[in-house]
Design an enzyme around this catalytic site. Structure first.
Site, PDB file in Angstrom:
ATOM      1  N   PRO A   1      41.432  43.752 -27.605  1.00  0.00           N
ATOM      2  CA  PRO A   1      41.703  44.981 -28.376  1.00  0.00           C
ATOM      3  C   PRO A   1      40.778  46.089 -27.732  1.00  0.00           C
ATOM      4  CG  PRO A   1      41.622  43.313 -29.828  1.00  0.00           C
ATOM      5  CD  PRO A   1      41.282  42.565 -28.481  1.00  0.00           C
ATOM      6  N   GLU A   2      41.272  47.138 -27.451  1.00  0.00           N
ATOM      7  CA  GLU A   2      40.514  48.358 -26.897  1.00  0.00           C
ATOM      8  C   GLU A   2      39.987  49.280 -28.052  1.00  0.00           C
ATOM      9  OE1 GLU A   2      42.257  50.122 -23.349  1.00  0.00           O
ATOM     10  OE2 GLU A   2      43.009  48.006 -22.938  1.00  0.00           O
TER      11      GLU A   2
ATOM     12  N   HIS B   1      43.931  29.915 -38.589  1.00  0.00           N
ATOM     13  CA  HIS B   1      42.358  30.244 -38.023  1.00  0.00           C
ATOM     14  C   HIS B   1      41.547  31.040 -38.419  1.00  0.00           C
ATOM     15  CE1 HIS B   1      45.065  28.326 -34.513  1.00  0.00           C
ATOM     16  NE2 HIS B   1      45.778  29.150 -34.737  1.00  0.00           N
TER      17      HIS B   1
ATOM     18  N   ARG C   1      41.451  31.952 -30.731  1.00  0.00           N
ATOM     19  CA  ARG C   1      40.855  31.701 -29.799  1.00  0.00           C
ATOM     20  C   ARG C   1      39.415  31.494 -29.818  1.00  0.00           C
ATOM     21  NH1 ARG C   1      44.480  35.415 -25.228  1.00  0.00           N
ATOM     22  NH2 ARG C   1      46.349  34.322 -25.996  1.00  0.00           N
TER      23      ARG C   1
ATOM     24  N   ARG D   1      28.518  57.672  -9.019  1.00  0.00           N
ATOM     25  CA  ARG D   1      28.728  56.049  -8.763  1.00  0.00           C
ATOM     26  C   ARG D   1      29.463  55.921  -7.270  1.00  0.00           C
ATOM     27  NH1 ARG D   1      28.627  52.747 -13.381  1.00  0.00           N
ATOM     28  NH2 ARG D   1      27.279  53.917 -14.893  1.00  0.00           N
TER      29      ARG D   1
END
Length: 285
Positions: A2-3, A95, A115, A157
């Protein structure tokens, strides 16, 4: 994973249904779900009992819930974590890892994680901003995010632009999906050197990042499987609006060229070979 849009969607749900409620008890069903809480699962449950949730906040992909004790619950969804609201007595999810019951006997908050890469912890004195996530940069939806500082830091950068977008110490909340979508809109290849971007090009890219994130939030995020859902168990719908990510071989919606897939950091990048040519030499944005 998820973002920002997915985590923000979950935050909004928690804010609506959990803020202002007093925790009656906490049941840790799997100790790995609270492995980042150094004192252990028993302490995690004990220190939260009787506490009232004051707010639901987010920094990048992390959530934190300030408590009336001055502490905060910190959460990361990982690859498959879910925060779900369920009526008491509802059958436990396969879960289910952590259950929060509240003194009003209303809906439980459940942390479900297939997970177990995600997790919860308590940050002592972390109500304002937990120390554990203070190193994470602000995201472009944050009112205190500085466009000028980001553009300057990006151009200093010496790396590839997509790698920079995924650097959570530079700009938070952006992951593989939304980086590809913003780069498609900006007509930039992810391998473009950051120090070869002009100021206007970097500013345009940031604008596209912000637009993509805002549109995805409005659609409840992106769901490719049942692992990401909001607090009511509903999927997001932004996958229907994706222009690059996951569309290998499909025509670019701008020029018609087949979308290409390239290996990137043990995952995949998607772009248009015509609209987003690979960088050559000192090519500038």
């Amino acid at each position: 994973m998820p973002e920002l849009p997915e985590v923000e969607t979950v935050r909004q749900g928690v804010a609506q249904w959990v803020v202002g409620r007093r925790i009656a008890s906490v049941e840790v069903r799997h100790p790995r779900a609270v492995r980042r809480h150094a004192p252990g699962d028993v302490h995690f449950a004990d220190v939260l009992a009787g506490r009232t949730v004051l707010d639901a906040r987010r920094r990048g992909k992390y959530l934190w819930l300030p408590l009336d004790s001055g502490d905060a619950i910190v959460g990361h969804l990982g690859m498959s974590g879910q925060l779900l609201l369920q009526p008491p007595g509802t059958t436990d999810e396969t879960h289910l890892r952590v259950r929060f019951r509240f003194s009003d006997d209303g809906p439980e908050l459940r942390f479900v994680d297939q997970r177990t890469f995600g997790g919860l912890s308590v940050s002592e004195g972390g109500a304002e901003l937990p120390d554990e996530i203070a190193h994470i940069a602000r995201d472009p939806m944050d009112p205190e995010f500085s466009d000028e500082a980001f553009v300057a830091a990006l151009r200093r950068r010496h790396t590839e632009v997509k790698r920079a977008l995924l650097d959570q110490t530079l700009i938070s909340g952006v992951g593989n999906i939304y980086a590809d979508e913003a780069l498609w809109r900006a007509k930039l290849h992810g391998g473009r050197p950051t120090d070869a971007l002009t100021g206007p090009a970097a500013q345009r890219l940031l604008g596209h990042v912000r637009d993509v994130l805002a549109e995805a939030i409005s659609e409840g995020g992106t769901s490719f499987d049942a692992l990401y859902v909001n607090v009511n168990g509903e999927s997001g719908y932004f996958d229907r609006a994706l222009n690059a990510y996951g569309r290998e071989g499909e025509p670019c919606r701008r020029c018609g060229a087949p979308i290409r897939r390239e290996a990137f950091m043990n995952r995949s990048s998607y772009s248009c070979p015509h609209c987003q040519p690979r960088p050559r030499g000192s090519l500038r944005g």
